[in-house]
Write a protein that holds these residues in place. Sequence first.
Motif, PDB file in Angstrom:
ATOM      1  N   GLU A 153      20.191  -7.697  22.851  1.00 41.79           N
ATOM      2  CA  GLU A 153      20.453  -8.950  23.557  1.00 41.79           C
ATOM      3  C   GLU A 153      19.209  -9.441  24.286  1.00 41.79           C
ATOM      4  OE1 GLU A 153      21.431 -12.221  24.945  1.00 41.79           O
ATOM      5  OE2 GLU A 153      22.912 -11.216  23.666  1.00 41.79           O
ATOM      6  N   THR A 154      18.893 -10.737  24.117  1.00 42.37           N
ATOM      7  CA  THR A 154      17.682 -11.307  24.708  1.00 42.37           C
ATOM      8  C   THR A 154      17.893 -11.798  26.139  1.00 42.37           C
ATOM      9  OG1 THR A 154      18.207 -13.461  23.713  1.00 42.37           O
ATOM     10  CG2 THR A 154      16.770 -11.978  22.456  1.00 42.37           C
ATOM     11  N   ASP A 155      19.132 -12.078  26.523  1.00 40.55           N
ATOM     12  CA  ASP A 155      19.404 -12.555  27.881  1.00 40.55           C
ATOM     13  C   ASP A 155      19.564 -11.350  28.805  1.00 40.55           C
ATOM     14  OD1 ASP A 155      20.724 -13.475  30.286  1.00 40.55           O
ATOM     15  OD2 ASP A 155      21.136 -15.334  29.215  1.00 40.55           O
ATOM     16  N   PRO A 156      18.676 -11.183  29.788  1.00 39.95           N
ATOM     17  CA  PRO A 156      18.718  -9.983  30.643  1.00 39.95           C
ATOM     18  C   PRO A 156      19.910  -9.931  31.581  1.00 39.95           C
ATOM     19  CG  PRO A 156      17.085 -11.539  31.461  1.00 39.95           C
ATOM     20  CD  PRO A 156      17.562 -12.078  30.147  1.00 39.95           C
ATOM     21  N   SER A 157      20.671 -11.015  31.691  1.00 39.26           N
ATOM     22  CA  SER A 157      21.821 -11.019  32.591  1.00 39.26           C
ATOM     23  C   SER A 157      23.070 -10.447  31.943  1.00 39.26           C
ATOM     24  CB  SER A 157      22.121 -12.446  33.064  1.00 39.26           C
ATOM     25  OG  SER A 157      22.666 -13.243  32.014  1.00 39.26           O
ATOM     26  N   LEU A 158      23.026 -10.194  30.635  1.00 35.20           N
ATOM     27  CA  LEU A 158      24.198  -9.724  29.902  1.00 35.20           C
ATOM     28  C   LEU A 158      24.142  -8.216  29.669  1.00 35.20           C
ATOM     29  CD1 LEU A 158      24.419 -12.557  27.215  1.00 35.20           C
ATOM     30  CD2 LEU A 158      25.947 -12.246  29.179  1.00 35.20           C
ATOM     31  N   HIS A 159      25.296  -7.569  29.782  1.00 30.99           N
ATOM     32  CA  HIS A 159      25.385  -6.150  29.435  1.00 30.99           C
ATOM     33  C   HIS A 159      25.155  -5.997  27.929  1.00 30.99           C
ATOM     34  CE1 HIS A 159      26.981  -5.412  33.404  1.00 30.99           C
ATOM     35  NE2 HIS A 159      28.048  -6.157  33.181  1.00 30.99           N
ATOM     36  N   ASN A 160      24.417  -4.944  27.548  1.00 31.80           N
ATOM     37  CA  ASN A 160      24.053  -4.781  26.142  1.00 31.80           C
ATOM     38  C   ASN A 160      23.981  -3.301  25.772  1.00 31.80           C
ATOM     39  OD1 ASN A 160      21.071  -5.337  24.136  1.00 31.80           O
ATOM     40  ND2 ASN A 160      23.192  -5.591  23.526  1.00 31.80           N
ATOM     41  N   ILE A 161      24.774  -2.921  24.784  1.00 31.32           N
ATOM     42  CA  ILE A 161      24.709  -1.576  24.209  1.00 31.32           C
ATOM     43  C   ILE A 161      24.458  -1.773  22.720  1.00 31.32           C
ATOM     44  CG2 ILE A 161      25.911   0.605  23.829  1.00 31.32           C
ATOM     45  CD1 ILE A 161      27.584   0.019  26.306  1.00 31.32           C
ATOM     46  N   ALA A 162      23.277  -1.385  22.261  1.00 40.01           N
ATOM     47  CA  ALA A 162      22.855  -1.818  20.936  1.00 40.01           C
ATOM     48  C   ALA A 162      22.125  -0.726  20.179  1.00 40.01           C
ATOM     49  CB  ALA A 162      21.945  -3.049  21.059  1.00 40.01           C
ATOM     50  N   TYR A 163      22.003  -0.968  18.875  1.00 47.47           N
ATOM     51  CA  TYR A 163      21.150  -0.121  18.049  1.00 47.47           C
ATOM     52  C   TYR A 163      19.702  -0.455  18.384  1.00 47.47           C
ATOM     53  CZ  TYR A 163      25.580  -0.528  15.520  1.00 47.47           C
ATOM     54  OH  TYR A 163      26.908  -0.568  15.196  1.00 47.47           O
ATOM     55  N   VAL A 292      26.738   4.230  15.046  1.00 57.47           N
ATOM     56  CA  VAL A 292      27.892   3.369  15.315  1.00 57.47           C
ATOM     57  C   VAL A 292      28.891   4.049  16.245  1.00 57.47           C
ATOM     58  CG1 VAL A 292      29.761   2.059  14.258  1.00 57.47           C
ATOM     59  CG2 VAL A 292      27.608   2.335  13.045  1.00 57.47           C
ATOM     60  N   GLU A 293      29.174   5.311  15.984  1.00 54.21           N
ATOM     61  CA  GLU A 293      30.181   6.008  16.777  1.00 54.21           C
ATOM     62  C   GLU A 293      29.780   6.096  18.247  1.00 54.21           C
ATOM     63  OE1 GLU A 293      30.270   7.247  12.539  1.00 54.21           O
ATOM     64  OE2 GLU A 293      28.702   7.161  14.074  1.00 54.21           O
ATOM     65  N   LYS A 294      28.529   6.434  18.511  1.00 50.87           N
ATOM     66  CA  LYS A 294      28.063   6.576  19.896  1.00 50.87           C
ATOM     67  C   LYS A 294      28.025   5.228  20.605  1.00 50.87           C
ATOM     68  CE  LYS A 294      26.806   9.343  23.166  1.00 50.87           C
ATOM     69  NZ  LYS A 294      27.751  10.363  23.668  1.00 50.87           N
ATOM     70  N   VAL A 295      27.594   4.198  19.892  1.00 52.53           N
ATOM     71  CA  VAL A 295      27.578   2.852  20.475  1.00 52.53           C
ATOM     72  C   VAL A 295      28.995   2.435  20.859  1.00 52.53           C
ATOM     73  CG1 VAL A 295      27.282   0.410  19.896  1.00 52.53           C
ATOM     74  CG2 VAL A 295      25.439   2.025  19.431  1.00 52.53           C
ATOM     75  N   SER A 296      29.966   2.720  19.987  1.00 54.97           N
ATOM     76  CA  SER A 296      31.358   2.370  20.269  1.00 54.97           C
ATOM     77  C   SER A 296      31.881   3.128  21.482  1.00 54.97           C
ATOM     78  CB  SER A 296      32.231   2.683  19.052  1.00 54.97           C
ATOM     79  OG  SER A 296      31.792   1.995  17.912  1.00 54.97           O
ATOM     80  N   GLU A 297      31.616   4.428  21.515  1.00 52.23           N
ATOM     81  CA  GLU A 297      32.102   5.256  22.618  1.00 52.23           C
ATOM     82  C   GLU A 297      31.531   4.813  23.957  1.00 52.23           C
ATOM     83  OE1 GLU A 297      32.159   9.987  23.969  1.00 52.23           O
ATOM     84  OE2 GLU A 297      31.006   9.344  22.205  1.00 52.23           O
ATOM     85  N   LEU A 298      30.221   4.566  23.997  1.00 51.31           N
ATOM     86  CA  LEU A 298      29.579   4.134  25.236  1.00 51.31           C
ATOM     87  C   LEU A 298      30.078   2.765  25.675  1.00 51.31           C
ATOM     88  CD1 LEU A 298      25.904   5.308  24.589  1.00 51.31           C
ATOM     89  CD2 LEU A 298      27.565   6.314  26.171  1.00 51.31           C
ATOM     90  N   THR A 299      30.341   1.887  24.718  1.00 49.20           N
ATOM     91  CA  THR A 299      30.848   0.554  25.032  1.00 49.20           C
ATOM     92  C   THR A 299      32.218   0.631  25.698  1.00 49.20           C
ATOM     93  OG1 THR A 299      29.642  -0.472  23.197  1.00 49.20           O
ATOM     94  CG2 THR A 299      31.558  -1.666  24.044  1.00 49.20           C
TER      95      THR A 299
END
Length: 335
Positions: A153-163, A292-299
């Motif tokens: 995510e490019t907007d620093p105000s948004l929460h982001n959990i990404a590859y 994918v699994e870890k990203v989902s779990e952390l989200t």
Amino acid sequence: MTHKRPTILDVARAAGVSKSTVSRVIQKDPRVSDHAQNAVRAAMRELNYVPVAAAQDLRMTDTKSIGLLLRNIDTPIYSRLNYHLHKYFRSHGYAVVQETTVGKHPVSDEADQLAHIRGLRVSGIVVASGTIPSEALVSHASQVPLIVVGRPETDPSLHNIAYDQHTNGRLSIDHLYERGHRSIIVQTVSAEASLGSAVRATAAVERARELGMNVTEVDVTGGVDYDDLINRVIRAGNATAVCCLYDRLALKLWAQFEANGLRIPEDISLIGSDGVMDGLSFIGLSTLRQPVEKVSELTVNAMMRFIREGEPEEPLRLLLPGWILPGRTVATLPA
């Protein structure tokens, strides 16, 4: 003459605090310092900002449902992400209300879908799309916990959990380089079509050039011209590998190459990305496996925490790298 209605983000900027702090002041949260409360209230008066009562009620009410905006569920990476998000949210007793875009629909469709989700009084929203712009998300994020998942995510105000697509692109090139490849083709895509994939492809090209490799970029934003790729390999004669944008493109290219008499990996090597398709180990495609699994779990864990305790002062930003799944489609060349 039209007037733009001030948002919670405008108040946060004017007060020099986070949107979460503004939200807590509106909700009369006693944890907010006197200094921050005074700054927020002064900014609200200056901007003539009036909180919407319905939105305040929504933030205070846990509806036990989560909104999910998901793009291209027909692709393996989104399909697997969808499965795990549903599984983890249900384990916490939350239902998932989902809107899905399939194919090349305009971004305005996704914005409408997001607005529809928001209107269903969900407790939080997860956005898994590489195309919807950040500005379409920030107003919703000011009213309900929202996490952008998968893409960087490019907007620093948004929460982001990404590859971690920057690292992933470099990993793919390192795998090819370690096996002796010095002249390669890299499939690229525009950021508007897929932000995460564009970051990964750009990082791959940059890494290849750092290593002194000969790189040919092929833009597949409008679709893949297989004849052109085949001609490049046959005509140039010096490309030894293709770094494919996705596994599905790698498999299609594999079939097209073999139909034209090219052997994989003897004549040309292939490496894909995603690594979540069933049967990949049997097929033997070399690829970059996304976590994918870890990203989902952390989200899901983060969203549950936001609902219970409120959002943190600083937006959550997590990038998770993948790893290489070696297969039989990348040859080791002689030194």
